[in-house]
Design an enzyme around this catalytic site. Structure first.
Site, short mmCIF file in Angstrom:
data_model
loop_
_atom_site.label_atom_id
_atom_site.label_comp_id
_atom_site.label_asym_id
_atom_site.label_seq_id
_atom_site.Cartn_x
_atom_site.Cartn_y
_atom_site.Cartn_z
CE LYS A 48 -3.38 -1.02 -0.62
NZ LYS A 48 -3.69 -1.64 -1.96
CB SER A 49 4.33 1.92 -0.03
OG SER A 49 4.26 1.40 1.27
N GLY A 50 2.23 2.53 -2.84
CA GLY A 50 2.33 3.10 -4.19
C GLY A 50 3.06 2.18 -5.15
CB THR A 107 10.04 -8.20 -3.64
OG1 THR A 107 9.85 -9.06 -2.51
CG2 THR A 107 11.03 -7.11 -3.24
CG HIS A 108 4.71 -6.17 -1.09
ND1 HIS A 108 4.84 -4.90 -1.58
CD2 HIS A 108 3.45 -6.56 -1.45
CE1 HIS A 108 3.72 -4.56 -2.22
NE2 HIS A 108 2.88 -5.55 -2.16
CB SER A 138 -3.68 2.65 2.01
OG SER A 138 -3.85 2.10 0.73
P1 A3P Z 1 -5.02 4.81 -1.09
O1 A3P Z 1 -5.65 3.56 -0.55
O2 A3P Z 1 -4.54 5.73 0.00
O3 A3P Z 1 -5.86 5.50 -2.10
P2 A3P Z 1 -0.14 -0.35 -3.69
O4 A3P Z 1 -0.12 -0.23 -5.18
O5 A3P Z 1 1.20 -0.47 -3.07
O6 A3P Z 1 -1.11 -1.40 -3.25
O7 A3P Z 1 -0.67 1.05 -3.11
C1 A3P Z 1 -2.01 1.44 -3.30
C2 A3P Z 1 -2.15 2.89 -2.89
O8 A3P Z 1 -1.46 3.71 -3.87
C3 A3P Z 1 -3.60 3.36 -2.87
O9 A3P Z 1 -3.66 4.36 -1.86
C4 A3P Z 1 -3.73 3.94 -4.26
O10 A3P Z 1 -4.79 4.84 -4.41
C5 A3P Z 1 -2.40 4.65 -4.39
N1 A3P Z 1 -2.05 4.97 -5.78
C6 A3P Z 1 -2.09 4.16 -6.85
N2 A3P Z 1 -1.78 4.83 -7.97
C7 A3P Z 1 -1.53 6.11 -7.59
C8 A3P Z 1 -1.17 7.31 -8.31
N3 A3P Z 1 -1.01 7.31 -9.62
N4 A3P Z 1 -1.01 8.43 -7.58
C9 A3P Z 1 -1.17 8.43 -6.25
N5 A3P Z 1 -1.52 7.35 -5.53
C10 A3P Z 1 -1.70 6.20 -6.19
#
Ligand code: A3P
Length: 276
Positions: A48-50, A107-108, A138
């Protein structure tokens, strides 16, 4: 409902004190013996870090901004996920083994669980860290909508679970600290989700921060040893915005069946913000 073999594979079990999916733990020996190559690029994140965001950025860079090429497959299939296992489907290791070089993998895993060949081959590591608070929020919503992860319970309960690291891939604190500590000894580009966000505006529309995604994307381009025209960079900034990726079926997980990800509970692309 998932009392089947799939249900068993998806339960969380510990390796070295870190909770991982049972199927990953079953496959642990294959994962630990994974043979990295010197030209591998590994995208590393705590959940959930992007991850999806940086994957799309890296792919756009690799494809020199060619949007059509980035539409060739859903994002989960473009970069093998090393510890992913769900037999009888091919594992992340198997997918990586059949991928032509140069490979981009993801990887995570925390540093102490990473297959040793990544260190031995001095691979490039692209780490993205997101602040704990937003990660927790998130992850909480993700566990609510992800029908194959444990139910997070109430927010108060989840707070304790998250803080004590009793979630998949372990403690946020240990994860970020572990990767931060090795960053000067290996080829690591350490980025922050918050720096990648578009310039945010204050109450009277004044910019609150000076970073913008282009600056961070430029760092990734350099790290990957590429050089791209300004117009291509601008295109990548546009295409990888939250708004675009939320609408893009190749990145928004809309192709994942509802019995796995129920986006009516909470969308995968939920808010995409950094809290003030
Ligand atoms: P939120 O739940 O806060 O919206 P991962 O891909 O590691 O699972 O992380 C998912 C998080 O990254 C979600 O956060 C998602 O909305 C956010 N995310 C995905 N694409 C993004 C983008 N282009 N810009 C900003 N945040 C993004």
């Amino acid at each position: 409902a998932l009392t089947t073999e799939l249900g068993r594979q998806l339960q969380l079990r510990e390796v070295g004190g870190i909770l991982l999916q049972a199927a990953t733990v079953d496959n642990w020996s294959e994962i630990q013996h994974f043979e990295a190559k010197p030209d591998d690029l590994l995208i590393c994140t705590y959940p959930k870090s992007g991850t999806t965001w940086i994957q799309e950025i890296v792919d756009m860079i690799e494809q020199n901004g060619d949007v059509a090429k980035c539409q060739r497959a859903i994002i989960q299939h473009r970069h093998p996920f090393i510890e992913w296992a769900r037999p009888p489907q091919p594992s992340g290791v198997e997918k990586a083994n059949t991928m032509p070089s140069p490979r981009t993998l993801r990887t995570h895993l925390p540093t102490q669980l990473l297959p040793p060949s990544f260190w031995e081959n001095n691979c490039k590591f692209l780490y993205v860290a997101r602040n704990a608070k937003d990660c927790m929020v998130s992850y909480y919503h993700f566990q609510r909508m992800n029908q194959v992860l444990p139910d997070p319970g109430t927010w108060e309960e989840y707070f304790e679970t998250f803080i004590s690291g009793k979630v998949g891939w372990g403690s946020w604190f240990d994860h970020v600290k572990g990767w931060w500590e090795i960053k000067d000894r290996y080829q690591v580009l350490f980025l922050f989700y918050e720096d990648m966000k578009r310039v945010s505006k204050g109450p009277s529309e004044e910019p609150l921060q000076t970073q913008d995604p282009k600056c961070e994307i430029q760092k990734v381009v350099q790290f990957m040893g590429k050089s791209l025209d300004e117009t291509v960079l601008d295109e990548i900034v546009q295409e990888t915005s939250f708004e675009k990726m939320k609408e893009n079926p190749m990145t928004n997980r809309s192709t994942v069946p509802k019995f796995i990800l129920d986006q009516s509970i909470s969308p995968f692309m939920r808010k995409g913000e950094d809290s003030p």
